[in-house]
Design an enzyme around this catalytic site. Structure first.
Site, PDB file in Angstrom:
ATOM      1  N   CYS A 163       0.810  -0.957  -0.030  1.00  0.00           N
ATOM      2  CA  CYS A 163       0.220  -0.099   0.287  1.00  0.00           C
ATOM      3  C   CYS A 163       0.848   0.882   0.112  1.00  0.00           C
ATOM      4  CB  CYS A 163      -0.648   0.294   1.045  1.00  0.00           C
ATOM      5  SG  CYS A 163      -2.262  -1.596   1.166  1.00  0.00           S
ATOM      6  N   HIS A 303      -2.057   8.549   6.075  1.00  0.00           N
ATOM      7  CA  HIS A 303      -2.363   6.686   5.618  1.00  0.00           C
ATOM      8  C   HIS A 303      -3.581   6.282   5.891  1.00  0.00           C
ATOM      9  CE1 HIS A 303      -1.722   3.089   3.810  1.00  0.00           C
ATOM     10  NE2 HIS A 303      -1.705   2.436   5.199  1.00  0.00           N
ATOM     11  N   GLU A 314       0.294   5.884  13.952  1.00  0.00           N
ATOM     12  CA  GLU A 314       0.720   6.555  12.733  1.00  0.00           C
ATOM     13  C   GLU A 314       1.069   8.198  12.994  1.00  0.00           C
ATOM     14  OE1 GLU A 314      -0.572   8.534   8.450  1.00  0.00           O
ATOM     15  OE2 GLU A 314      -2.012   6.873   9.473  1.00  0.00           O
ATOM     16  N   LYS A 335      -9.300   8.178   2.489  1.00  0.00           N
ATOM     17  CA  LYS A 335      -9.911   6.500   3.017  1.00  0.00           C
ATOM     18  C   LYS A 335     -10.864   6.108   3.603  1.00  0.00           C
ATOM     19  CE  LYS A 335      -5.256   4.781   2.781  1.00  0.00           C
ATOM     20  NZ  LYS A 335      -4.225   5.895   2.904  1.00  0.00           N
ATOM     21  N   HIS A 340      -9.216   2.070   0.472  1.00  0.00           N
ATOM     22  CA  HIS A 340      -8.297   2.005   0.360  1.00  0.00           C
ATOM     23  C   HIS A 340      -7.833   1.170  -0.804  1.00  0.00           C
ATOM     24  CE1 HIS A 340      -4.451   1.064   1.255  1.00  0.00           C
ATOM     25  NE2 HIS A 340      -4.669   0.562   2.670  1.00  0.00           N
ATOM     26  N   PHE A 401       2.164  -3.409   3.399  1.00  0.00           N
ATOM     27  CA  PHE A 401       2.734  -4.688   4.630  1.00  0.00           C
ATOM     28  C   PHE A 401       4.119  -5.117   4.216  1.00  0.00           C
ATOM     29  CE2 PHE A 401      -1.826  -7.589   4.168  1.00  0.00           C
ATOM     30  CZ  PHE A 401      -2.368  -6.112   5.397  1.00  0.00           C
TER      31      PHE A 401
END
Length: 413
Positions: A163, A303, A314, A335, A340, A401
């Site tokens: 991502c 994010h 975050e 998002k 996403h 990831f």
């Protein structure tokens, strides 16, 4: 060479808009693109999630010829549509093909092509498998389609870092221009992975929201009741060039890509480092690369996926980075509206960050009922927020990831 890298064209195809401007206007309005899917996947495969944020099929029908669409995986279709829009928005620069590059990204690639080909093989035999299956399923397929469309002969790169992919493609484009290897680079990312296999897999990980009774409110970053992200799809594209090149041809300039930072958590294949050390490092490196101070950051497109374990680190990292200036930075989690987009998320969010800096407006985060007390940020909620006039800077964060952390710094011009 230390010339500034500037944005001269933008394009986007998202669940909330068929173009960059349509996506921007829908984001300002707090529009949700999530909806119950019109299929039987949930019942047929016993998948607990029956919703996602998808692109209107008419977008492909209206922008691609039938023969084009047939030869492209959905991720490549979105790539080509967004890149064409960005290229035209930039005025279709007259640049020698040997000085034009593409830096594209995807997180998963041609999953639809691969799995449909497997179904065809099992049900109809090998002779019915399309000859173009391999080039359609390759992760570099979207970038290759854009490169061939524009005749980009300097280079066509493909970045795959989950991502964080398309923010990293933006960073690679930045380096390509600053190194002198190209005069213009089309950067971006695309994804089309709303498929029963990915819905089932992410559901097994407990990563997806299960608010099947209210898909439009399911993505709720920072909310105390968040229970996972919403799958999205689409693409974003940006035309980047050196400032002197853009000015010499009289191009309009949206903003400056001032720098970027990258790090890796080296902690867990799916979970981020819980104290946000890696993401803080990427943000710090982006500021250093851009010659910025924490006080310069007035906006962050976070994010913020809406997962219980992802949003807090975050937030912790942002507080570590900005310190006493944290409340000066308006934080948007877009998002919440688009879902996403995985490997395409960073590119679309970069487009929105460019427009936020240009218009001095931060888009809202929707669906927050009660902010998690562990999160101490200046979150833009429900309606847009004004950003200061004068010179401002923004960050757009992408984490993936594998521990990938990539951050781009964007400045006003």
């Amino acid at each position: 060479m230390t010339s500034k890298v500037v944005v001269t064209g933008i394009g986007a195809v998202t669940p909330i808009g068929a173009t960059a401007d349509a996506t921007w206007q829908a984001a300002l309005s707090g529009t949700s693109g999530a909806h119950t899917l019109d299929n039987d996947w949930s019942e047929k495969y016993d998948i607990p999630v029956d919703f996602a944020a998808t692109v209107d099929p008419s977008v492909v029908e209206e922008n691609l010829k039938r023969v084009e669409a047939k030869r492209l995986d959905p991720s490549s279709r979105f790539a080509l549509i967004s890149a064409r829009e960005a290229w035209q928005d930039a005025g279709a620069p007259e640049v020698e093909p040997e000085r034009l590059a593409v830096s594209w990204a995807t997180g998963i690639g041609g999953v639809w092509t691969l799995l449909e080909a497997w179904d065809t093989l099992r049900e109809e035999g090998s002779r019915r498998v399309m000859p173009l299956t391999v080039p359609m399923l390759m992760p570099n397929g979207p970038g290759a389609a854009v490169g061939m469309e524009l005749q980009a002969r300097a280079a066509v790169h493909t970045v795959v870092s989950a991502c964080a992919s398309s923010t990293e493609s933006l960073g690679l484009a930045f380096d390509t221009l600053r190194s002198g290897r190209a005069d213009v680079v089309v950067a971006g990312g695309s994804e089309s992975a709303v498929h029963p296999i990915t819905l089932a897999a992410f559901s097994s990980m407990r990563a997806l929201s299960r608010r099947t009774d209210s898909p439009e409110t399911a993505s709720r970053p920072y909310d105390i009741g968040r229970d996972g992200f919403v799958m999205g799809e689409g693409a974003g594209a940006l035309v980047l060039e050196l400032e002197e090149h853009a000015k010499a041809r009289g191009a309009k300039i949206y903003a400056e890509i001032a720098g970027w930072g990258v790090s890796n958590d080296a902690y867990h294949i799916t979970a981020g480092e819980p104290e946000g050390k890696g993401s803080a490092a990427a943000m710090r490196r982006a500021l250093e690369s851009a010659g910025l101070q924490p006080a310069d950051v007035r906006h962050i497109n976070a994010h913020a996926t809406s997962t219980p374990v992802g949003d807090v680190p975050e937030s912790t990292a942002i507080n570590k980075l900005l310190g006493s200036h944290t409340q000066d930075a308006a934080v948007s989690a877009t998002k919440s509206m688009m879902g996403h987009l995985l490997g395409g998320a960073g590119a679309v969010e970069a487009v929105l960050t460019v427009l936020a800096v240009l218009n001095r407006t931060a888009p809202p985060t929707i669906n927050i009922e009660e902010v998690d007390p562990q999160i101490e940020l200046n979150i833009v909620r429900d309606t847009p927020a004004d950003l200061p006039q004068g010179d401002i800077a923004a960050l757009t964060n992408s984490f993936g990831f594998g521990g990938h952390n990539v951050v781009a710094a964007i400045k006003s011009v």
